[in-house]
Design a protein around this motif. Structure first.
Motif, PDB file in Angstrom:
ATOM      1  N   TRP A 201     -15.538 -10.136  28.922  1.00 30.38           N
ATOM      2  CA  TRP A 201     -14.496  -9.413  28.198  1.00 30.38           C
ATOM      3  C   TRP A 201     -13.191 -10.085  28.575  1.00 30.38           C
ATOM      4  CZ3 TRP A 201     -16.097  -3.818  29.965  1.00 30.38           C
ATOM      5  CH2 TRP A 201     -17.168  -3.373  29.161  1.00 30.38           C
ATOM      6  N   TYR A 203      -8.956  -9.629  27.896  1.00 32.82           N
ATOM      7  CA  TYR A 203      -7.830  -8.900  27.319  1.00 32.82           C
ATOM      8  C   TYR A 203      -6.607  -9.811  27.349  1.00 32.82           C
ATOM      9  CZ  TYR A 203     -11.038  -5.120  28.393  1.00 32.82           C
ATOM     10  OH  TYR A 203     -12.156  -4.325  28.492  1.00 32.82           O
ATOM     11  N   GLU A 208      -4.041  -5.187  23.786  1.00 33.50           N
ATOM     12  CA  GLU A 208      -5.159  -5.118  24.731  1.00 33.50           C
ATOM     13  C   GLU A 208      -4.677  -4.957  26.166  1.00 33.50           C
ATOM     14  OE1 GLU A 208      -8.385  -7.945  22.326  1.00 33.50           O
ATOM     15  OE2 GLU A 208      -7.039  -8.811  23.832  1.00 33.50           O
ATOM     16  N   TRP A 212      -5.344  -1.805  28.628  1.00 29.84           N
ATOM     17  CA  TRP A 212      -6.082  -2.015  29.873  1.00 29.84           C
ATOM     18  C   TRP A 212      -5.213  -1.667  31.088  1.00 29.84           C
ATOM     19  CZ3 TRP A 212     -10.845  -2.040  31.217  1.00 29.84           C
ATOM     20  CH2 TRP A 212     -11.337  -2.738  32.313  1.00 29.84           C
TER      21      TRP A 212
END
Length: 269
Positions: A201, A203, A208, A212
């Motif tokens: 993953w 970000y 994003e 996060w």
């Protein structure tokens, strides 16, 4: 040792976990699915992956289990009902002692679960036990030591160290991703029937990293992690406040970037 879920089920945790879908969390599994399969989703949490998996088995069934959070499961049931999903069941269940007969499921799946249990080898044996001959055990776990981010800060680095300390004190292994293959072999699964892989993953967009950073800023203060860190002396409230601020500050930076490595296994039983 009795394992304890490091994150708990605070709203900030569930909000983050509800971002997860079959596509972004178990893409390595999807090509192995067929319409009539019966799937067990272990440690399903808010059930977003579980509900997504029903799309791949329209003539089959998906069962999601969570160890103790009946209120979380009830919300998952309501969400599935609102989507018109009728081939899904949610129930209380423990991966270390699955309440299903041998050979019950075509696929037994666990996402971000083995890192939290005190005996991941027993968990894999149980998953294999309830899988049908020729079925699949599928697991994916992050590896905390392999996480990387920019810009760096003292507060973020302290969070990283403290989180691993708390996770291990809870009976888990936060660097599970790199250990999955070894655990599977110790559980008796055959090496020539295992496909090991990795995915990430990442970000990087402003939306994003803001999401996060805000999520972890709140989780550091409000989730079960915070209570454990304080109770066991891994952090003071001032240190937690500093970690939270560091996460929020990181999430506001235009060059912020965060990557998480995951180990993955497809094991044919």
């Amino acid at each position: 040792m009795t394992d304890q879920y490091t994150h708990g089920h605070h709203e900030s945790v569930l909000r983050s976990h509800s971002w997860r879908t079959a596509q972004n969390s178990c893409a390595y599994l999807l090509s192995s699915l067929s319409p009539n399969m019966h799937i067990l989703d272990v440690g399903c949490g808010p059930g977003t992956i579980t509900a997504d998996l029903t799309k791949f088995v329209p003539f089959g069934h998906v069962t999601g289990i969570e160890r103790s959070a009946e209120d979380v499961l009830q919300k998952a049931r309501e969400d599935a009902g609102a989507q018109g999903i009728n081939n899904i069941t949610y129930a209380i269940g423990d991966v270390l002692s699955l309440n299903f007969p041998d050979d019950s499921f075509d696929v037994v799946h666990a996402h971000q679960v083995l890192q939290h249990v005190s005996d991941p080898i027993l968990a894999l044996r149980e998953m294999a036990r309830v899988a049908k001959p020729g079925g699949i055990v599928a697991v994916r776990d992050t590896d905390f030591s392999a996480m990387t981010w920019y810009p760096e800060s003292e507060g973020m680095s302290l969070w990283h160290t403290t989180h691993r300390q708390v996770a291990r004190s809870n009976g888990g292994e936060p660097d599970a991703g790199r250990r999955l293959l070894s655990w599977a072999l110790q559980a008796g699964l055959k090496r020539d029937q295992i496909t090991a892989s990795a995915s990430t993953w990442c970000y990087s967009t402003s939306d994003e990293v803001h999401w996060w950073g805000s999520s972890w800023s709140e989780r550091v203060l409000s989730s079960s992690f915070a209570a454990s860190a304080l109770e066991r002396g891994f952090a003071t409230q001032e240190i937690l406040d500093n970690m939270s601020h560091a996460w929020k500050s990181w999430g506001s930076q235009p060059d912020a970037w965060f990557a998480l490595l995951h180990g993955e296994l497809l094991c044919k039983v």
